[in-house]
Design a protein around this motif. Structure first.
Motif, PDB file in Angstrom:
ATOM      1  N   LEU A  59      -4.011   8.104  11.757  1.00 20.06           N
ATOM      2  CA  LEU A  59      -4.769   6.777  11.795  1.00 20.06           C
ATOM      3  C   LEU A  59      -6.005   6.891  10.841  1.00 20.06           C
ATOM      4  O   LEU A  59      -6.314   6.159  10.145  1.00 20.06           O
ATOM      5  CB  LEU A  59      -5.065   6.158  12.971  1.00 20.06           C
ATOM      6  CG  LEU A  59      -5.568   5.068  13.049  1.00 20.06           C
ATOM      7  CD1 LEU A  59      -4.803   3.861  12.199  1.00 20.06           C
ATOM      8  CD2 LEU A  59      -5.948   4.619  14.601  1.00 20.06           C
ATOM      9  N   HIS A  60      -6.761   7.989  11.340  1.00 20.95           N
ATOM     10  CA  HIS A  60      -7.938   8.277  10.409  1.00 20.95           C
ATOM     11  C   HIS A  60      -7.902   8.298   9.084  1.00 20.95           C
ATOM     12  O   HIS A  60      -8.604   7.791   8.123  1.00 20.95           O
ATOM     13  CB  HIS A  60      -8.859   9.373  10.928  1.00 20.95           C
ATOM     14  CG  HIS A  60      -9.894   9.865  10.107  1.00 20.95           C
ATOM     15  ND1 HIS A  60      -9.748  10.898   8.880  1.00 20.95           N
ATOM     16  CD2 HIS A  60     -11.082   9.726  10.212  1.00 20.95           C
ATOM     17  CE1 HIS A  60     -11.013  11.155   8.503  1.00 20.95           C
ATOM     18  NE2 HIS A  60     -12.135  10.392   9.209  1.00 20.95           N
ATOM     19  N   HIS A  61      -6.794   9.192   8.522  1.00 25.71           N
ATOM     20  CA  HIS A  61      -6.407   9.387   7.192  1.00 25.71           C
ATOM     21  C   HIS A  61      -6.186   8.054   6.544  1.00 25.71           C
ATOM     22  O   HIS A  61      -6.319   7.801   5.588  1.00 25.71           O
ATOM     23  CB  HIS A  61      -5.455  10.548   7.132  1.00 25.71           C
ATOM     24  CG  HIS A  61      -5.993  11.825   7.633  1.00 25.71           C
ATOM     25  ND1 HIS A  61      -7.459  12.201   7.601  1.00 25.71           N
ATOM     26  CD2 HIS A  61      -5.231  13.108   7.670  1.00 25.71           C
ATOM     27  CE1 HIS A  61      -7.466  13.481   8.056  1.00 25.71           C
ATOM     28  NE2 HIS A  61      -6.310  13.876   8.094  1.00 25.71           N
ATOM     29  N   ASP A  62      -5.381   7.353   7.047  1.00 28.59           N
ATOM     30  CA  ASP A  62      -4.740   5.993   6.701  1.00 28.59           C
ATOM     31  C   ASP A  62      -5.854   5.082   6.395  1.00 28.59           C
ATOM     32  O   ASP A  62      -6.008   4.546   5.341  1.00 28.59           O
ATOM     33  CB  ASP A  62      -3.663   5.483   7.733  1.00 28.59           C
ATOM     34  CG  ASP A  62      -2.448   6.095   7.715  1.00 28.59           C
ATOM     35  OD1 ASP A  62      -2.147   7.044   6.836  1.00 28.59           O
ATOM     36  OD2 ASP A  62      -1.648   6.199   8.633  1.00 28.59           O
ATOM     37  N   ILE A  63      -6.749   4.970   7.387  1.00 34.97           N
ATOM     38  CA  ILE A  63      -7.893   4.079   7.250  1.00 34.97           C
ATOM     39  C   ILE A  63      -8.930   4.666   6.162  1.00 34.97           C
ATOM     40  O   ILE A  63      -9.384   3.725   5.434  1.00 34.97           O
ATOM     41  CB  ILE A  63      -8.866   3.956   8.549  1.00 34.97           C
ATOM     42  CG1 ILE A  63      -7.702   3.331   9.518  1.00 34.97           C
ATOM     43  CG2 ILE A  63     -10.048   3.365   8.499  1.00 34.97           C
ATOM     44  CD1 ILE A  63      -8.562   2.986  10.846  1.00 34.97           C
ATOM     45  N   LEU A  64      -9.297   6.016   5.908  1.00 34.21           N
ATOM     46  CA  LEU A  64      -9.909   6.445   4.954  1.00 34.21           C
ATOM     47  C   LEU A  64      -9.162   6.224   3.490  1.00 34.21           C
ATOM     48  O   LEU A  64     -10.070   5.955   2.519  1.00 34.21           O
ATOM     49  CB  LEU A  64     -10.042   7.963   5.146  1.00 34.21           C
ATOM     50  CG  LEU A  64     -11.127   8.821   4.225  1.00 34.21           C
ATOM     51  CD1 LEU A  64     -12.458   8.172   4.675  1.00 34.21           C
ATOM     52  CD2 LEU A  64     -10.837  10.173   4.632  1.00 34.21           C
ATOM     53  N   ILE A 108      -8.959 -13.446   1.209  1.00 33.53           N
ATOM     54  CA  ILE A 108      -7.452 -13.145   1.826  1.00 33.53           C
ATOM     55  C   ILE A 108      -7.396 -11.452   1.840  1.00 33.53           C
ATOM     56  O   ILE A 108      -6.671 -11.118   2.633  1.00 33.53           O
ATOM     57  CB  ILE A 108      -6.498 -13.797   0.922  1.00 33.53           C
ATOM     58  CG1 ILE A 108      -6.401 -15.455   1.301  1.00 33.53           C
ATOM     59  CG2 ILE A 108      -4.966 -13.404   1.240  1.00 33.53           C
ATOM     60  CD1 ILE A 108      -5.672 -16.044   0.549  1.00 33.53           C
ATOM     61  N   THR A 109      -7.919 -11.095   0.554  1.00 31.67           N
ATOM     62  CA  THR A 109      -7.571  -9.678   0.557  1.00 31.67           C
ATOM     63  C   THR A 109      -8.141  -8.661   1.620  1.00 31.67           C
ATOM     64  O   THR A 109      -7.332  -7.792   2.129  1.00 31.67           O
ATOM     65  CB  THR A 109      -8.014  -9.158  -0.848  1.00 31.67           C
ATOM     66  OG1 THR A 109      -7.413  -9.709  -1.927  1.00 31.67           O
ATOM     67  CG2 THR A 109      -7.995  -7.725  -1.093  1.00 31.67           C
ATOM     68  N   PRO A 110      -9.436  -8.916   1.993  1.00 35.29           N
ATOM     69  CA  PRO A 110      -9.880  -8.115   3.064  1.00 35.29           C
ATOM     70  C   PRO A 110      -9.108  -8.430   4.509  1.00 35.29           C
ATOM     71  O   PRO A 110      -8.896  -7.263   5.463  1.00 35.29           O
ATOM     72  CB  PRO A 110     -11.215  -8.450   3.194  1.00 35.29           C
ATOM     73  CG  PRO A 110     -11.766  -9.007   2.019  1.00 35.29           C
ATOM     74  CD  PRO A 110     -10.515  -9.681   1.568  1.00 35.29           C
ATOM     75  N   SER A 111      -8.603  -9.691   4.730  1.00 37.71           N
ATOM     76  CA  SER A 111      -7.927 -10.044   6.012  1.00 37.71           C
ATOM     77  C   SER A 111      -6.615  -9.225   5.909  1.00 37.71           C
ATOM     78  O   SER A 111      -6.248  -8.791   6.976  1.00 37.71           O
ATOM     79  CB  SER A 111      -7.704 -11.622   5.998  1.00 37.71           C
ATOM     80  OG  SER A 111      -8.792 -12.153   5.699  1.00 37.71           O
ATOM     81  N   LEU A 116      -3.338  -4.598   8.085  1.00 41.81           N
ATOM     82  CA  LEU A 116      -2.508  -3.215   7.660  1.00 41.81           C
ATOM     83  C   LEU A 116      -3.280  -1.989   8.400  1.00 41.81           C
ATOM     84  O   LEU A 116      -2.484  -1.242   9.068  1.00 41.81           O
ATOM     85  CB  LEU A 116      -2.541  -2.943   6.461  1.00 41.81           C
ATOM     86  CG  LEU A 116      -1.709  -3.860   5.269  1.00 41.81           C
ATOM     87  CD1 LEU A 116      -2.194  -3.385   3.647  1.00 41.81           C
ATOM     88  CD2 LEU A 116      -0.444  -3.825   5.605  1.00 41.81           C
ATOM     89  N   ILE A 117      -4.559  -2.325   8.913  1.00 43.20           N
ATOM     90  CA  ILE A 117      -5.299  -1.390   9.895  1.00 43.20           C
ATOM     91  C   ILE A 117      -4.912  -1.331  11.093  1.00 43.20           C
ATOM     92  O   ILE A 117      -4.959  -0.487  11.881  1.00 43.20           O
ATOM     93  CB  ILE A 117      -6.817  -1.243   9.208  1.00 43.20           C
ATOM     94  CG1 ILE A 117      -7.020  -0.993   7.883  1.00 43.20           C
ATOM     95  CG2 ILE A 117      -7.326  -0.329  10.369  1.00 43.20           C
ATOM     96  CD1 ILE A 117      -8.395  -0.884   7.332  1.00 43.20           C
ATOM     97  N   ALA A 118      -4.975  -2.774  11.446  1.00 39.23           N
ATOM     98  CA  ALA A 118      -4.898  -3.359  13.115  1.00 39.23           C
ATOM     99  C   ALA A 118      -3.338  -2.718  13.535  1.00 39.23           C
ATOM    100  O   ALA A 118      -3.356  -2.466  14.607  1.00 39.23           O
ATOM    101  CB  ALA A 118      -5.181  -4.721  12.945  1.00 39.23           C
ATOM    102  N   VAL A 119      -2.343  -3.105  12.721  1.00 41.06           N
ATOM    103  CA  VAL A 119      -1.189  -2.739  13.160  1.00 41.06           C
ATOM    104  C   VAL A 119      -0.659  -1.259  13.589  1.00 41.06           C
ATOM    105  O   VAL A 119      -0.331  -0.944  14.883  1.00 41.06           O
ATOM    106  CB  VAL A 119       0.098  -3.070  12.181  1.00 41.06           C
ATOM    107  CG1 VAL A 119       1.425  -2.415  12.718  1.00 41.06           C
ATOM    108  CG2 VAL A 119       0.190  -4.564  11.915  1.00 41.06           C
TER     109      VAL A 119
END
Length: 276
Positions: A59-64, A108-111, A116-119
């Motif tokens: 998850l850290h790598h995906d968010i990064l 919309i883009t940040p939302s 994508l991060i929350a799921v």
């Protein structure tokens, strides 16, 4: 260029030294990759030993990845704006006060990025509380300033159970290869590849039982029982520390978890029962 010449024109002995170096490097690489204790100047994660810790690192790598994309895009926009709207290149200021399309886009883009991060974040968060029928239950109790452990599954009576205190080994008593401020006299021994349940509480003040390689961090609260599941995928020795400020010797109550094979664990339990 140098290495190509070395391989092509080097002597037989030089080639053997060269090949032995790289072969030994690749064979020893797995040994160096398993870092289950903190290192000097370390800024990254310790190697995962549980599915939970592996999920945290992924998850850290995906968010990064998203963070780097946003950072590059914002820096590009700022640089482009500073360049094109510099007072020398654009002496007459632009009279742009409103743009519906761009405002919709940057809302919309940040939302979407946050969604994508929350799921995966929620999926990992719920997996932390996943209840699996444990094969072994261990109770960890925080004290000022040491940990004690109880293996209640093997209790024959209230007076006969596997229980011991785990104190930090002082600097003067450390043996060669032991880690300063992290070694203890009695480790918490558990079987690898087995579902475990750790019940955590405290006897006096707030403590926190935390082992980074296991992805485990749980508050020890007096009068309250908290529990976390553990499933350690490989054998090894994993180091942690109390992560809640609990007094003057807060930094001197380390945690050491030793994961062994099921056969070695049964032998360890038998030895402890004989000592009772």
């Amino acid at each position: 260029m140098y290495f190509s010449k070395f391989i092509k024109f080097g002597t037989i002995n030089e080639k053997k030294i060269f090949m032995n170096f790289f072969l030994s490097f690749f064979f020893l690489l797995p040994l160096f990759s398993l870092a289950d204790a903190p290192e000097a100047w370390q800024i990254g994660f310790q190697d995962p030993a549980t599915p939970i810790m592996q999920g945290i690192i992924d998850l850290h790598h995906d968010i990064l990845f998203f963070m780097i994309l946003v950072l590059v895009f914002v820096l590009w926009m700022i640089t482009r704006t500073l360049y094109h709207f510099h007072y020398k290149k654009n002496p007459i200021p632009e009279k742009i006060i409103h743009g519906t399309a761009i405002e919709i886009a940057w809302t919309i883009t940040p939302s979407l990025i946050l969604v994508l991060i929350a799921v995966p974040s929620f999926a990992l968060l719920y997996s932390l509380d996943e209840v699996v029928d444990p094969a072994v239950t261990i109770k960890a109790i925080g004290h000022q300033w040491y940990w004690s452990y109880e293996y209640s599954d093997y209790s024959q009576s209230d007076d006969q159970s596997i229980a011991f205190d785990s104190y930090m080994i002082p600097d003067d008593d450390l043996e060669l290869g032991q880690l300063r401020l992290l070694e203890v006299d009695n480790r918490m021994v558990v079987p690898a590849n087995t579902h475990l349940r750790l019940i955590i509480t405290a006897a006096d003040v707030l403590h926190s039982w935390a082992v980074p390689s296991l992805g485990a961090k749980c508050d020890a609260v007096p009068g309250r029982l908290n529990q976390i599941p553990l499933f350690i995928k490989r054998e090894g020795v994993f180091y942690g520390q109390c992560s809640e400020l609990c007094g003057a010797n807060h930094a001197f109550m380390p945690i050491v978890v030793e994961a062994v094979s099921l056969e070695d664990y049964i032998s360890w339990v038998s030895t402890k029962l004989e000592e009772i």
